[in-house]
Design a protein around this motif. Structure first.
Motif, mmCIF file in Angstrom:
data_model
loop_
_atom_site.group_PDB
_atom_site.id
_atom_site.type_symbol
_atom_site.label_atom_id
_atom_site.label_comp_id
_atom_site.label_asym_id
_atom_site.label_seq_id
_atom_site.Cartn_x
_atom_site.Cartn_y
_atom_site.Cartn_z
ATOM 1 N N ASP A 299 -20.753 51.135 -50.088
ATOM 2 C CA ASP A 299 -20.592 52.582 -50.201
ATOM 3 C C ASP A 299 -19.664 53.112 -49.105
ATOM 4 O O ASP A 299 -18.793 53.959 -49.367
ATOM 5 C CB ASP A 299 -21.950 53.278 -50.119
ATOM 6 C CG ASP A 299 -22.830 52.939 -51.312
ATOM 7 O OD1 ASP A 299 -22.275 52.657 -52.386
ATOM 8 O OD2 ASP A 299 -24.064 52.953 -51.163
ATOM 9 N N LYS B 256 -15.144 60.549 -57.768
ATOM 10 C CA LYS B 256 -15.840 59.440 -58.425
ATOM 11 C C LYS B 256 -16.532 58.552 -57.400
ATOM 12 O O LYS B 256 -17.662 58.090 -57.606
ATOM 13 C CB LYS B 256 -14.859 58.622 -59.252
ATOM 14 C CG LYS B 256 -15.517 57.527 -60.087
ATOM 15 C CD LYS B 256 -14.500 56.781 -60.930
ATOM 16 C CE LYS B 256 -15.199 55.741 -61.824
ATOM 17 N NZ LYS B 256 -16.034 54.808 -61.063
ATOM 18 N N ALA B 257 -15.848 58.327 -56.273
ATOM 19 C CA ALA B 257 -16.452 57.497 -55.228
ATOM 20 C C ALA B 257 -17.708 58.140 -54.660
ATOM 21 O O ALA B 257 -18.720 57.471 -54.431
ATOM 22 C CB ALA B 257 -15.432 57.251 -54.114
ATOM 23 N N ASP C 32 -25.478 56.601 -53.701
ATOM 24 C CA ASP C 32 -26.869 57.051 -53.654
ATOM 25 C C ASP C 32 -27.240 57.273 -52.185
ATOM 26 O O ASP C 32 -27.322 56.302 -51.418
ATOM 27 C CB ASP C 32 -27.790 56.003 -54.281
ATOM 28 C CG ASP C 32 -29.236 56.478 -54.356
ATOM 29 O OD1 ASP C 32 -29.498 57.629 -53.950
ATOM 30 O OD2 ASP C 32 -30.095 55.705 -54.823
ATOM 31 N N ARG D 276 -16.149 52.177 -49.963
ATOM 32 C CA ARG D 276 -15.607 52.945 -51.080
ATOM 33 C C ARG D 276 -15.116 54.318 -50.634
ATOM 34 O O ARG D 276 -14.164 54.861 -51.202
ATOM 35 C CB ARG D 276 -16.684 53.101 -52.155
ATOM 36 C CG ARG D 276 -16.165 53.740 -53.444
ATOM 37 C CD ARG D 276 -17.287 53.985 -54.422
ATOM 38 N NE ARG D 276 -17.929 52.750 -54.835
ATOM 39 C CZ ARG D 276 -19.190 52.430 -54.582
ATOM 40 N NH1 ARG D 276 -19.957 53.283 -53.895
ATOM 41 N NH2 ARG D 276 -19.708 51.302 -54.986
ATOM 42 N N ALA E 55 -19.606 60.366 -56.263
ATOM 43 C CA ALA E 55 -20.629 60.429 -57.311
ATOM 44 C C ALA E 55 -21.383 59.109 -57.456
ATOM 45 O O ALA E 55 -22.562 59.095 -57.852
ATOM 46 C CB ALA E 55 -19.978 60.812 -58.649
ATOM 47 N N ASP E 56 -20.736 57.997 -57.148
ATOM 48 C CA ASP E 56 -21.377 56.680 -57.292
ATOM 49 C C ASP E 56 -22.253 56.300 -56.109
ATOM 50 O O ASP E 56 -22.864 55.223 -56.109
ATOM 51 C CB ASP E 56 -20.304 55.600 -57.490
ATOM 52 C CG ASP E 56 -19.555 55.772 -58.800
ATOM 53 O OD1 ASP E 56 -20.128 56.413 -59.710
ATOM 54 O OD2 ASP E 56 -18.420 55.282 -58.917
#
Length: 409
Positions: free
Chosen positions: A174, A160-161, A166, A177, A163-164
């Protein structure tokens, strides 16, 4: 955060799930046995209560074959061996015993006709057991899902980290995370550490790319601008015919250098302020490319025919399209020798075709094909990359002593 590796956590979770299910199934079977036992005893007591005070029993002993129930006499005369027998039709259970007289047998007959449950009761009991088994199965399935989700929770959290994130807009949040220290010292932590290092490399590369393009855009274009200004001043002076020719060569070389710089900068830019979604007309860019490259035909008797069937619009980067068309037109003009026929430019709704003639079989063998465009002009590889960036397609085909460059959108 996690003391054990992912492999051990999955194994422990599976063991716990199996152990819990085994205990539950054990209790279920034990309860079923006790329920059956209570059911049989209840039927026996019920029958005794109905015949009270004359209590009869369903268990009787016989030492003579002639005293057995009529349905068992024929079977008993065959002198059966010691053991236990069941007669489902008569609903009788028989035990054959030995006696002091080796020639005779004793029979113990148990009549279960009044003890066994009726068919309707059997169906209800079967329904209850099925419900219990189904409930335990559903409980086991749910328990397995919960336990396995708990075991693989770090993997899901890491996915999930990632996938979030960019990659084109990396931020400090980022990196925080995806920090490997959040996932422990196991396989997931190792994977998170690898992703973290990869993101750091991507961030550094993007930063270098942005710095290079911003610096190169200024540093490379400034000399071109200075040279262009100097050429304009020289044009205002009284020059001889030889000087004018030299000045034209310098101007063309400067224009070629400017086009090359714009071409490489266009390819180097990762993000170009949304210009890749702009709509523009094809015809003006084709005319501009022909005028810029027409000097290549100044010493050749070659005509350029433009056949515009329609006036299409293209969605993409206009500068990239202009660079691509300039390269294709330049290649056609350069590789067409004197008196080899005309160059044809055909504009359709979704494609642009530039056709030039070849002089001989030697030229045809050296000409590119649809699968290999290298060696036929410096910019063809760049044209291919520009088309890929904008979702266009480019091909080059040599056949029948001519070369056809096709740019479609």
């Amino acid at each position: 955060m996690y003391r054990y590796s992912l492999r051990k956590r999955v194994a422990i979770a599976f063991a716990i799930c199996v152990a819990v299910l085994s205990v539950l199934w054990g209790f279920a079977f034990f309860a079923a046995i006790r329920l059956t036992e209570d059911h049989v005893l209840q039927h026996q007591l019920q029958r005794a209560a109905q015949s009270y005070p004359d209590i009869s029993t369903d268990l009787r002993g016989y030492d003579n074959v002639d005293n057995l129930p009529e349905s068992l006499r024929e079977w008993a005369q065959t002198n059966p061996a010691e053991g236990f027998y069941e007669f489902e039709t008569e609903e009788l259970h028989v035990a054959v015993l030995s006696t002091d007289n080796e020639q005779s047998r004793a029979f113990l007959v148990f009549d279960v006709a009044e003890i066994e449950a009726a068919s309707s009761e059997d169906w209800w009991l079967l329904l209850v057991i099925t419900g219990v088994v189904g409930t335990l199965g559903a409980l086991g399935f749910g328990l397995g899902i919960v336990v396995m989700r708990k075991a693989v929770a770090p993997v899901a959290q890491l996915a999930k980290a990632v996938a979030d994130i960019d990659p084109e807009k990396l931020s400090a949040e980022d990196h925080k995370r995806i920090e490997s220290s959040r996932f422990g010292d196991d396989e997931v932590g190792l994977l998170a550490k690898t992703i973290e290092k990869t993101l750091e490399r991507i961030s550094a590369f993007v930063e270098r790319e942005r710095y290079f393009t911003s610096s190169a855009s200024h540093e490379l274009r400034t000399p071109i601008t200075v040279i262009t200004g100097a050429l304009e001043l020289l044009e205002q002076s009284d020059l001889s015919a030889a000087d004018v020719k030299a000045l034209d060569r310098v101007r063309r070389a400067t224009l070629d250098m400017k086009t090359t710089i714009e071409m490489f900068l266009c390819l180097a830019r990762e993000i170009d302020d949304g210009l890749y979604d702009e709509q523009f007309l094809v015809m003006p860019l084709v005319n501009q490319a022909i005028e810029q490259q027409r000097y290549l035909l100044s010493s050749k008797c070659i005509d350029v025919e433009i056949d515009a069937l329609v006036k299409p619009k293209v969605c993409g980067h206009p500068q990239a399209f202009s660079i691509a068309v300039n390269n294709l037109v330049r290649n056609a003009f350069e590789h067409t020798l004197d008196e080899q026929g005309q160059i044809t430019i055909l504009i359709k709704e979704h494609e642009l075709l530039i056709t030039n003639q070849l002089s001989s079989e030697t030229d045809e063998r050296q000409a590119p094909t649809a699968t290999s465009s290298q060696g036929y002009g410096l910019g063809l590889g760049i044209v291919q990359r520009l088309c890929e960036r904008n979702g266009w397609s480019f091909s080059l085909l040599a056949a029948d002593k001519r070369v056809v460059a096709r740019l479609s959108w």
